[in-house]
Design a protein around this motif. Structure first.
Motif, PDB file in Angstrom:
ATOM      1  N   VAL A  26     -23.414  75.465 -66.105  1.00  0.00           N
ATOM      2  CA  VAL A  26     -24.288  74.942 -67.155  1.00  0.00           C
ATOM      3  C   VAL A  26     -24.987  76.127 -67.790  1.00  0.00           C
ATOM      4  CG1 VAL A  26     -26.275  73.479 -67.685  1.00  0.00           C
ATOM      5  CG2 VAL A  26     -24.652  72.786 -65.902  1.00  0.00           C
ATOM      6  N   TYR A  49     -17.752  72.592 -68.025  1.00  0.00           N
ATOM      7  CA  TYR A  49     -19.000  73.247 -68.396  1.00  0.00           C
ATOM      8  C   TYR A  49     -19.857  72.331 -69.256  1.00  0.00           C
ATOM      9  CZ  TYR A  49     -16.152  74.327 -72.567  1.00  0.00           C
ATOM     10  OH  TYR A  49     -15.325  74.253 -73.655  1.00  0.00           O
ATOM     11  N   LEU A  50     -21.148  72.638 -69.264  1.00  0.00           N
ATOM     12  CA  LEU A  50     -22.126  71.957 -70.116  1.00  0.00           C
ATOM     13  C   LEU A  50     -22.980  73.021 -70.774  1.00  0.00           C
ATOM     14  CD1 LEU A  50     -23.880  69.594 -71.174  1.00  0.00           C
ATOM     15  CD2 LEU A  50     -25.133  69.665 -69.000  1.00  0.00           C
ATOM     16  N   TRP A  51     -23.052  72.984 -72.110  1.00  0.00           N
ATOM     17  CA  TRP A  51     -23.868  73.937 -72.861  1.00  0.00           C
ATOM     18  C   TRP A  51     -24.931  73.189 -73.657  1.00  0.00           C
ATOM     19  CZ3 TRP A  51     -23.760  79.124 -72.439  1.00  0.00           C
ATOM     20  CH2 TRP A  51     -22.640  79.692 -71.850  1.00  0.00           C
ATOM     21  N   VAL A  81     -19.884  69.495 -73.829  1.00  0.00           N
ATOM     22  CA  VAL A  81     -19.271  69.290 -72.514  1.00  0.00           C
ATOM     23  C   VAL A  81     -17.780  69.550 -72.626  1.00  0.00           C
ATOM     24  CG1 VAL A  81     -18.829  67.670 -70.641  1.00  0.00           C
ATOM     25  CG2 VAL A  81     -20.989  67.572 -71.882  1.00  0.00           C
TER      26      VAL A  81
END
Length: 263
Positions: A26, A49-51, A81
């Motif tokens: 993240v 992933y998470l941004w 995501v």
């Protein structure tokens, strides 16, 4: 920081981690490691992933072999995501709801905080939200507004330790009366309930180290002198990677709790 595992790199389409690319992560688009490579040199992502607030517009992108990247915007904050798991993407994006905890963007001098709910913070508080803000702008900082770089929520034990240390502090005063300066970094400590309501906000100023208790905005001069005991309860998890603090004052007020880039 060569030799250390990367914490975050810039957002999707810019930089990605080079070590253990199979580990989900993240991040926010702030540079905290030099161990990154350009995304177009990295090939298809290997991990979910998470941004938050990456430079990616809303929409869906097929990155190949079943890996899909989705971006939505909720109350001015973009969430991106990426994963091969459609159910995981849906679950994460569905959890994004509007709220005032750790707002994504604030004006420095204006009364930018939403109203707190009635209640005794020391008696009714159950959680401590830690919100880190920096002045944006490259190469010149924008000292009129601040953007959220990091947020975490700590439990009652950390909250009580912080309040106990604060109770032993000096009376509020201007910590740097003879210095003309513009701040570029703040930590907002939100004392809240388990239902997500905020009872009080305290602002930690790192340039002239002090805490503005019950603040209604980031800007302010009257603060309680910051001590390591006031820092210790909440300087955990990712705080050590995102809060800089002036190096000349770190040993006095911060102890060894902040290890961000030297400045």
């Amino acid at each position: 920081m060569a030799g250390d595992p990367p914490s975050f790199c810039f957002g999707p389409g810019a930089l990605v981690p080079t070590e253990d690319r199979s580990a989900p992560y993240v991040g926010r688009p702030v540079m905290l490691s030099d161990m990154c490579v350009l995304a177009d040199q990295a090939g298809r992502p290997e991990a979910s992933y998470l941004w938050f607030d990456a430079a990616v517009g809303p929409g869906t992108v097929d990155l190949g072999d079943g890996f899909v990247q989705e971006t939505v915007e909720v109350d001015g904050t973009r969430l991106t995501v990426g994963s091969t798991d459609a159910a995981l993407r849906e679950q994460i994006l569905a959890s994004a709801t509007g709220g005032e905890t750790c707002m994504a963007d604030l004006e420095v001098q204006q009364s930018g905080f939403p109203a707190v709910v009635p209640g005794d913070a020391e008696r009714d508080g159950r959680v401590l939200n830690v919100c880190v803000y920096h002045s944006p702008g490259d190469p010149r900082p924008d000292f009129e507004r601040a953007e959220l770089d990091y947020a975490t929520t700590l439990g009652r034990e950390a909250l009580q330790a912080y309040l106990a240390a604060l109770a032993q502090g000096d009376r509020p005063r201007d910590q740097c009366p003879t210095i003309d300066y513009a701040e570029g970094e703040w930590v907002v400590l939100e004392i809240g309930t388990e239902d997500g309501e905020v009872l009080r906000r305290d602002v930690v100023h790192t340039f002239c180290p002090g805490i503005a208790v019950g603040a209604d905005r980031l800007g302010g001069l009257e603060t309680v002198r910051l001590t390591p005991e006031m820092v210790e309860p909440w300087a955990v998890e990712g705080i050590k990677a995102v809060v800089h603090g002036p190096s000349s004052m770190r040993s006095q007020a911060f102890g060894d709790y902040f290890i961000g880039p030297q400045g």
